[in-house]
Design a protein around this motif. Structure first.
Motif, short mmCIF file in Angstrom:
data_model
loop_
_atom_site.label_atom_id
_atom_site.label_comp_id
_atom_site.label_asym_id
_atom_site.label_seq_id
_atom_site.Cartn_x
_atom_site.Cartn_y
_atom_site.Cartn_z
N GLY A 223 -0.27 20.02 5.69
CA GLY A 223 -1.41 19.16 5.98
C GLY A 223 -1.16 17.69 5.70
O GLY A 223 -1.77 16.82 6.32
N PHE A 224 -0.25 17.38 4.80
CA PHE A 224 0.04 15.99 4.50
C PHE A 224 0.76 15.34 5.68
O PHE A 224 0.29 14.36 6.25
N SER A 225 1.88 15.93 6.08
CA SER A 225 2.65 15.38 7.20
C SER A 225 1.84 15.42 8.49
O SER A 225 1.94 14.51 9.32
N GLY A 226 1.07 16.50 8.68
CA GLY A 226 0.27 16.65 9.90
C GLY A 226 -0.77 15.55 10.01
O GLY A 226 -0.97 14.97 11.09
N ASN A 227 -1.40 15.23 8.91
CA ASN A 227 -2.40 14.18 8.90
C ASN A 227 -1.76 12.82 9.17
O ASN A 227 -2.27 12.01 9.95
N ILE A 228 -0.60 12.58 8.53
CA ILE A 228 0.12 11.32 8.74
C ILE A 228 0.52 11.19 10.22
O ILE A 228 0.33 10.14 10.84
N ALA B 291 -5.84 20.04 5.79
CA ALA B 291 -6.57 20.92 4.88
C ALA B 291 -5.76 21.22 3.62
O ALA B 291 -6.32 21.39 2.54
N ASN B 292 -4.43 21.25 3.74
CA ASN B 292 -3.57 21.61 2.60
C ASN B 292 -2.50 20.56 2.38
O ASN B 292 -1.60 20.41 3.20
N THR B 293 -2.59 19.84 1.27
CA THR B 293 -1.63 18.77 1.00
C THR B 293 -0.22 19.32 0.85
O THR B 293 0.74 18.75 1.33
N GLU B 294 -0.10 20.45 0.16
CA GLU B 294 1.22 21.06 0.01
C GLU B 294 1.20 22.50 0.50
O GLU B 294 0.20 23.19 0.33
N CYS B 295 2.27 22.95 1.13
CA CYS B 295 2.32 24.29 1.70
C CYS B 295 3.64 24.96 1.39
O CYS B 295 4.68 24.30 1.41
N ASP B 296 3.62 26.26 1.15
CA ASP B 296 4.89 26.99 0.99
C ASP B 296 5.27 27.65 2.31
O ASP B 296 4.55 27.54 3.32
N ALA B 297 6.41 28.33 2.32
CA ALA B 297 6.93 28.92 3.55
C ALA B 297 5.96 29.94 4.15
O ALA B 297 5.75 29.98 5.37
N GLN B 298 5.34 30.75 3.29
CA GLN B 298 4.39 31.76 3.78
C GLN B 298 3.20 31.10 4.47
O GLN B 298 2.74 31.55 5.52
N LYS C 89 0.83 -1.20 0.00
CA LYS C 89 0.00 0.00 0.00
C LYS C 89 0.87 1.25 0.00
O LYS C 89 2.01 1.23 0.45
N LEU C 90 0.30 2.33 -0.50
CA LEU C 90 0.96 3.63 -0.47
C LEU C 90 0.39 4.44 0.69
O LEU C 90 -0.84 4.52 0.85
N LEU C 91 1.24 5.06 1.48
CA LEU C 91 0.79 5.88 2.61
C LEU C 91 0.24 7.21 2.09
O LEU C 91 0.91 7.91 1.33
N ASN C 92 -0.98 7.54 2.51
CA ASN C 92 -1.64 8.75 2.01
C ASN C 92 -2.49 9.35 3.13
O ASN C 92 -2.50 8.83 4.26
N ILE C 93 -3.20 10.42 2.84
CA ILE C 93 -4.04 11.05 3.86
C ILE C 93 -5.52 10.70 3.65
O ILE C 93 -6.40 11.39 4.17
N GLY C 94 -5.78 9.65 2.92
CA GLY C 94 -7.13 9.18 2.70
C GLY C 94 -7.03 7.98 1.78
O GLY C 94 -5.99 7.77 1.15
N THR C 95 -8.07 7.18 1.70
CA THR C 95 -7.97 5.97 0.88
C THR C 95 -8.66 6.12 -0.47
O THR C 95 -8.52 5.26 -1.33
N GLU C 96 -9.41 7.20 -0.68
CA GLU C 96 -10.08 7.41 -1.96
C GLU C 96 -9.03 7.73 -3.04
O GLU C 96 -8.02 8.37 -2.76
N GLU C 97 -9.33 7.32 -4.28
CA GLU C 97 -8.36 7.50 -5.37
C GLU C 97 -7.95 8.95 -5.60
O GLU C 97 -6.86 9.22 -6.09
N LEU C 98 -8.87 9.90 -5.28
CA LEU C 98 -8.55 11.29 -5.60
C LEU C 98 -7.74 11.97 -4.51
O LEU C 98 -7.40 13.15 -4.62
#
Lengths: 349, 349
Positions: B234-239, B149-156, A181-190
């Motif tokens: 948001g990606f790392s935070g969720n993980i 909420a945000n998968t990718e974030c910049d420094a700002q 499996k790939l680690l993600n923040i949800g299991t839905e494809e999108l």
């Protein structure tokens, strides 16, 4: 008594110095007397430690190294000291065929950079990855990679990690078709980043590989035993692994507080002790020690800097098992297979 | 008995339906009788649940909604149904000033998209973030954001999250100068992504903000109590959050197995039970329920989909506390301050 894997040891890398490394080597030897060792480190220090372990009198070659890599040293500095440091010399022993694998408890970034430079990545691999076993509620542990070698990864990197992780699960855990499996923040494809979505699409189509791709998973499923390999970029993998370690310690700290909170609970603790010791064994990071750099033309195992002799013995055991299972060749075969199919698909389009 | 915060409730969003939401509202009211509620949901269902709670006879307005957002619904679909769904109507109540905050246990992506569209981001904020309290060994919990909420974030974005998280810690936890760290894969300055390094540089210079930037932290330090706010994409935070939840459950599952493994340990468990119940309370996710979207012109709180009445009451309590502490205005003031200084610095260069 001999003819087993030859393991090169960086005796100076860990936080606890040569003592824990040599004691760990001795422990590994007790478990598997056929192992042979090449130990790199300060001759005087290592010789003193060796004297304390009778089972290291033969089959162990000590090579003096004048220097060692510091824990705060930048990888770019470290690579210039490959010839004089215990870490660099242990890696070079693998490069020159004197050893089958190297084990070090030193600076991860330096170990990675030096290993990459000396051993080079395998054909078909763009970046090596750091892989280890994560404890789970399932029948066996779960292979997780990358744990911090690559801060950012593209879809091809992730697919390559899936191939390498599956070879690990097949050879070391004996699972013929590992669930990946790939680690993600949800299991839905999108869900997730573009890299993850693209990697998922590639893996979904790669049905000729000896693995079963089961889509995405989330952080709270890692220890559920529902997969054999979990693939992630090195940033998220490092965050997940360390958060799991920290949380396990947090819960056991709370447990300790709870048991100490009254005379009654202290008595309860005394009664439950044998059972709780099993829990302790299960959670002890030393029992899961030994992360391997996969994707290089040679095996290098990273031992935790603070590992005790049991932990070091575990890391040596991981190295020996990888050597015996010829994992480098198996990864190479899977990659050839993957590239041949990818090429055929491209040609057909 | 009235005049307290008015909370709009999406009664249909959670996995357990209107029953848990209404019971949670009743529980929150018992704790704080000044709260008033606007409840959106299927009239028949909600009325039946309300009948079971005497303390909801007054101060509660029920508004029928014909539809509800499904847990699998895409945010892009959900936003078209803002006027007819319980989730959309609860958010609109905040927009129109009928309620001071909204609470929903529904689909996070849909809640985020609908809230952003209806309430818009505050001046100076590029992206809102999802923030919650993480249990720790310290004197109080630690504010963590972004949680997905945000998968990718910049420094700002990360700097803005630091400002918002500090306002949370100041108002809700009462810490005058919160200690803020950025989540990374090492604590040395050269570790991590470019975004993290740039955010660290910006925060190091922003000494006029009511926060103390303490550099980087790692996943295993999150529950150590050594910081008040931890900032991440948001990606790392969720993980990290989900890995922490999963690991806590993993350890307690192992603990349960250990206690059941022998008669002796069962007796030990019986004796230790009162102390272990404290541990259970500390780890129960319902006691930490209620993540808030910060950075919008209005307050929206996400309750866990599977929250029980205690969990829902907690989420309502978070919403009420945010309203009472006027957090939206405080974040606005800090942002004005930050921009004024940044502008002055630019002008001076």
């Amino acid at each position: 008594m001999s003819g087993g894997p030859r393991i090169a040891i960086d005796a100076m890398g860990g936080d606890t110095g040569a003592a824990a490394m040599v004691a760990g080597v001795s422990r590994a030897r007790r478990h598997d007397p056929s192992l042979e060792f090449l130990i790199y480190g300060d001759e005087k220090q290592v010789r003193r430690e060796l004297a304390a372990h009778r089972n290291l009198e033969a089959g162990v070659q000590l090579v003096h190294s004048a220097e060692q890599i510091e824990s705060s040293e930048k990888p770019s500095q470290a690579i210039r000291r490959a010839r004089t440091t215990s870490m660099g010399m242990a890696i070079n022993a693998v490069k020159e065929g004197k050893a089958d694998a190297a084990v070090s408890g030193g600076n991860t970034g330096a170990l990675m950079a030096m290993s990459k430079l000396a051993l080079r990545t395998m054909p078909g691999i763009d970046r090596p990855a750091l892989a280890a076993l994560l404890p789970s509620l399932g029948k066996h542990d779960c292979v997780m990679l990358d744990l911090g070698a690559n801060t950012e990864c593209d879809a091809q990197n992730l697919v390559q990690f899936a191939v390498m992780g599956s070879a690990y699960a097949r050879t070391v855990l004996g699972i013929s078709k590992p669930r990946v499996k790939l680690l993600n923040i949800g299991t839905e494809e999108l869900k997730g980043t573009d890299e993850l979505k693209e990697a998922a699409a590639l893996l979904r189509e790669a049905d000729y590989l000896p693995l079963r791709f089961d889509g995405f998973t989330e952080g709270d499923q890692l220890s559920r035993g529902e997969m054999d390999v979990v693939v992630t970029d090195g940033f998220s993998g490092n965050i997940a692994l360390k958060t799991a370690e920290g949380t396990a310690r947090f819960v056991t700290d709370l447990l300790r507080r709870a048991f100490k909170s009254s005379l009654r609970s202290k008595a309860g603790f005394a009664l439950s002790r044998p059972a709780l010791n099993l829990l302790k064994v299960h959670l002890d990071p030393n029992n899961h020690n030994g992360a391997v750099f996969l994707g290089l033309n040679g095996l290098v195992v990273k031992s935790h800097g603070g590992a005790n002799p049991k932990g070091v013995a575990n890391a040596v055991g991981v190295a020996a098992s990888m050597v015996r299972n010829d994992i480098t060749r198996k990864i190479g075969d899977d990659l050839d297979n993957f590239r041949a199919h990818a090429f055929a698909n491209e040609a057909a389009q």
